[in-house]
Design an enzyme around this catalytic site. Structure first.
Site, PDB file in Angstrom:
ATOM      1  N   ASP A   1      14.517  -0.666   1.125  1.00 33.48           N
ATOM      2  CA  ASP A   1      15.287  -0.420   3.296  1.00 33.48           C
ATOM      3  C   ASP A   1      16.040  -1.736   2.551  1.00 33.48           C
ATOM      4  OD1 ASP A   1      15.244  -0.568   5.532  1.00 33.48           O
ATOM      5  OD2 ASP A   1      14.157  -2.490   5.656  1.00 33.48           O
TER       6      ASP A   1
ATOM      7  N   LYS B   1       0.683  -0.745   0.127  1.00 30.41           N
ATOM      8  CA  LYS B   1      -0.243   0.087   0.219  1.00 30.41           C
ATOM      9  C   LYS B   1       1.064   1.422   0.125  1.00 30.41           C
ATOM     10  CE  LYS B   1      -3.363  -3.013   3.056  1.00 30.41           C
ATOM     11  NZ  LYS B   1      -4.245  -2.289   5.006  1.00 30.41           N
ATOM     12  N   GLY B   2       1.972   1.037   0.252  1.00 36.92           N
ATOM     13  CA  GLY B   2       2.722   1.993   1.185  1.00 36.92           C
ATOM     14  C   GLY B   2       2.995   3.474  -0.597  1.00 36.92           C
TER      15      GLY B   2
ATOM     16  N   PHE C   1      13.070   4.414  11.441  1.00 40.63           N
ATOM     17  CA  PHE C   1      11.819   3.868  10.585  1.00 40.63           C
ATOM     18  C   PHE C   1      11.131   4.749  10.515  1.00 40.63           C
ATOM     19  CE2 PHE C   1       7.673   1.899  11.394  1.00 40.63           C
ATOM     20  CZ  PHE C   1       8.181   0.933  10.421  1.00 40.63           C
ATOM     21  N   VAL C   2      10.674   5.098   9.655  1.00 41.26           N
ATOM     22  CA  VAL C   2       9.688   6.138   9.508  1.00 41.26           C
ATOM     23  C   VAL C   2       8.627   5.996   9.214  1.00 41.26           C
ATOM     24  CG1 VAL C   2      11.651   7.748   8.696  1.00 41.26           C
ATOM     25  CG2 VAL C   2      10.696   5.977   6.574  1.00 41.26           C
TER      26      VAL C   2
ATOM     27  N   GLU D   1       7.693   2.546  -5.733  1.00 47.24           N
ATOM     28  CA  GLU D   1       7.605   2.242  -4.136  1.00 47.24           C
ATOM     29  C   GLU D   1       8.002   3.997  -3.494  1.00 47.24           C
ATOM     30  OE1 GLU D   1       7.724   0.092  -2.367  1.00 47.24           O
ATOM     31  OE2 GLU D   1       8.678  -1.655  -2.459  1.00 47.24           O
ATOM     32  N   ASP D   2       7.477   3.748  -2.306  1.00 48.75           N
ATOM     33  CA  ASP D   2       7.553   3.919  -1.372  1.00 48.75           C
ATOM     34  C   ASP D   2       8.883   4.699  -0.500  1.00 48.75           C
ATOM     35  OD1 ASP D   2       8.005   1.987   0.236  1.00 48.75           O
ATOM     36  OD2 ASP D   2       6.087   2.627   1.030  1.00 48.75           O
TER      37      ASP D   2
ATOM     38  N   LYS E   1      17.550   3.772   2.404  1.00 53.73           N
ATOM     39  CA  LYS E   1      17.999   3.635   3.219  1.00 53.73           C
ATOM     40  C   LYS E   1      19.641   2.543   2.751  1.00 53.73           C
ATOM     41  CE  LYS E   1      14.203   2.834   7.051  1.00 53.73           C
ATOM     42  NZ  LYS E   1      13.314   1.673   7.573  1.00 53.73           N
TER      43      LYS E   1
ATOM     44  N   ARG F   1      -0.590   6.717   7.534  1.00 52.77           N
ATOM     45  CA  ARG F   1      -0.229   6.540   6.384  1.00 52.77           C
ATOM     46  C   ARG F   1      -0.675   8.284   5.275  1.00 52.77           C
ATOM     47  NH1 ARG F   1       1.287   1.586   4.030  1.00 52.77           N
ATOM     48  NH2 ARG F   1      -0.039  -0.107   4.813  1.00 52.77           N
TER      49      ARG F   1
ATOM     50  N   ASP G   1       3.376   3.054   7.127  1.00 53.65           N
ATOM     51  CA  ASP G   1       2.924   2.954   7.875  1.00 53.65           C
ATOM     52  C   ASP G   1       3.422   1.929   9.125  1.00 53.65           C
ATOM     53  OD1 ASP G   1       3.065   0.104   6.447  1.00 53.65           O
ATOM     54  OD2 ASP G   1       1.316   0.170   7.885  1.00 53.65           O
TER      55      ASP G   1
HETATM   56  P1  IMP Z   1      12.384  -3.577   1.685  1.00 57.69           P
HETATM   57  O1  IMP Z   1      12.007  -4.864   0.815  1.00 57.69           O
HETATM   58  O2  IMP Z   1      13.348  -4.317   3.364  1.00 57.69           O
HETATM   59  O3  IMP Z   1      13.575  -2.876   0.904  1.00 57.69           O
HETATM   60  O4  IMP Z   1      11.726  -3.393   2.159  1.00 57.69           O
HETATM   61  C1  IMP Z   1      10.217  -3.382   1.202  1.00 57.69           C
HETATM   62  C2  IMP Z   1       9.312  -2.493   2.161  1.00 57.69           C
HETATM   63  O5  IMP Z   1       8.840  -2.207   3.438  1.00 57.69           O
HETATM   64  C3  IMP Z   1       8.830  -0.560   1.982  1.00 57.69           C
HETATM   65  O6  IMP Z   1       8.604  -0.460   0.745  1.00 57.69           O
HETATM   66  C4  IMP Z   1       8.061   0.116   2.976  1.00 57.69           C
HETATM   67  O7  IMP Z   1       6.738  -0.418   1.711  1.00 57.69           O
HETATM   68  C5  IMP Z   1       8.521  -0.998   4.222  1.00 57.69           C
HETATM   69  N1  IMP Z   1       9.636   0.020   4.990  1.00 57.69           N
HETATM   70  C6  IMP Z   1      10.926  -0.376   4.579  1.00 57.69           C
HETATM   71  N2  IMP Z   1      10.910   0.743   6.222  1.00 57.69           N
HETATM   72  C7  IMP Z   1      10.460   0.923   6.742  1.00 57.69           C
HETATM   73  C8  IMP Z   1       9.846   2.086   7.559  1.00 57.69           C
HETATM   74  O8  IMP Z   1      10.845   2.422   8.339  1.00 57.69           O
HETATM   75  N3  IMP Z   1       8.794   2.458   7.683  1.00 57.69           N
HETATM   76  C9  IMP Z   1       7.590   2.210   7.263  1.00 57.69           C
HETATM   77  N4  IMP Z   1       8.089   0.984   6.311  1.00 57.69           N
HETATM   78  C10 IMP Z   1       9.254  -0.093   6.033  1.00 57.69           C
HETATM   79 MG    MG Z   2       6.672   0.119  -0.264  1.00 56.29          MG
END
Ligand code: IMP
Ligand code: MG
Length: 173
Positions: free
Chosen positions: A100, A40-41, A149-150, A96-97, A128, A162, A156
């Site tokens: 990570d 959803k982000g 963590f944001v 993407e939002d 990040k 959100r 969310d």
């Molecule tokens: P990744 O697969 O670890 O790169 O992260 C995938 C998703 O996790 C991101 O697109 C976000 O939607 C969620 N996410 C990662 N870090 C945060 C955070 O600090 N706050 C909220 N959602 C996060």
């Molecule tokens: Mg995301």
């Protein structure tokens, strides 16, 4: 009581979104571009980005879950809702939002590439890089943030926050 502090303001988000939209509009001029928002982000960034893009685009969404309700990545990507359209021959830009660990986007890029689209690229408003677990090329990189963590601007904590218009850090929940 939660204490919420602004990390990236709505003005900074808007300026970066417009810069990315300018580059995308130039790079994909004359091409059949499909924006795929990651729910959803990614919904809020996608809605701002697509309005700043000046070329015609198609829009689709995919919904994935990689975290459950935890703040720590499980490394498991689950497709909750797949894209609706046939993407064969299309130029796909995943929106993407936040990147990570990079696990979600690595999975999605491979998934789309296997469907014979013309190209698969990645656009994120927040990144990040210090948290990366896999090497990932980020074609349109937004704002680099520290390992905190944001929430807000689509992101969310346990499905809340959100709707905050700025990207914030929660100091206590
Ligand atoms: P990744 O697969 O670890 O790169 O992260 C995938 C998703 O996790 C991101 O697109 C976000 O939607 C969620 N996410 C990662 N870090 C945060 C955070 O600090 N706050 C909220 N959602 C996060
Ligand atoms: Mg995301």
């Amino acid at each position: 009581m939660s204490k919420i502090k602004v990390l990236i303001s709505r003005d900074e988000l808007k300026a970066k979104t417009e810069e990315l939209a300018r580059r995308i509009s130039e790079d994909y001029e004359g091409k059949d571009l499909l924006l795929v928002g990651v729910l959803k982000g990614g919904f809020m960034f996608l809605s701002d980005l697509c309005r700043a893009i000046t070329i015609p685009v198609s829009i689709d969404f995919i919904s994935v879950s990689s975290y459950g309700n935890s703040t720590v990545s499980s490394g498991v990507v689950r497709i909750l809702k797949d894209i609706d359209y046939d993407i064969t021959g299309k130029h796909v830009l995943i929106v993407e939002d936040l990147i990570d660990t990079g696990l979600t986007l690595t999975y999605l890029k491979d998934l789309f590439a296997a469907k014979h689209c013309a190209s698969v690229k990645v656009c994120t408003i927040l990144d990040k890089p210090s948290r990366r677990k896999v090497q990932l090329e980020v074609d349109y990189q937004g704002i680099i943030i520290p390992d905190k963590f944001v929430i807000g601007y689509g992101l969310d904590y346990a499905e809340k926050y959100r709707n905050l218009p700025d990207v914030c850090i929660v100091e206590e929940i």
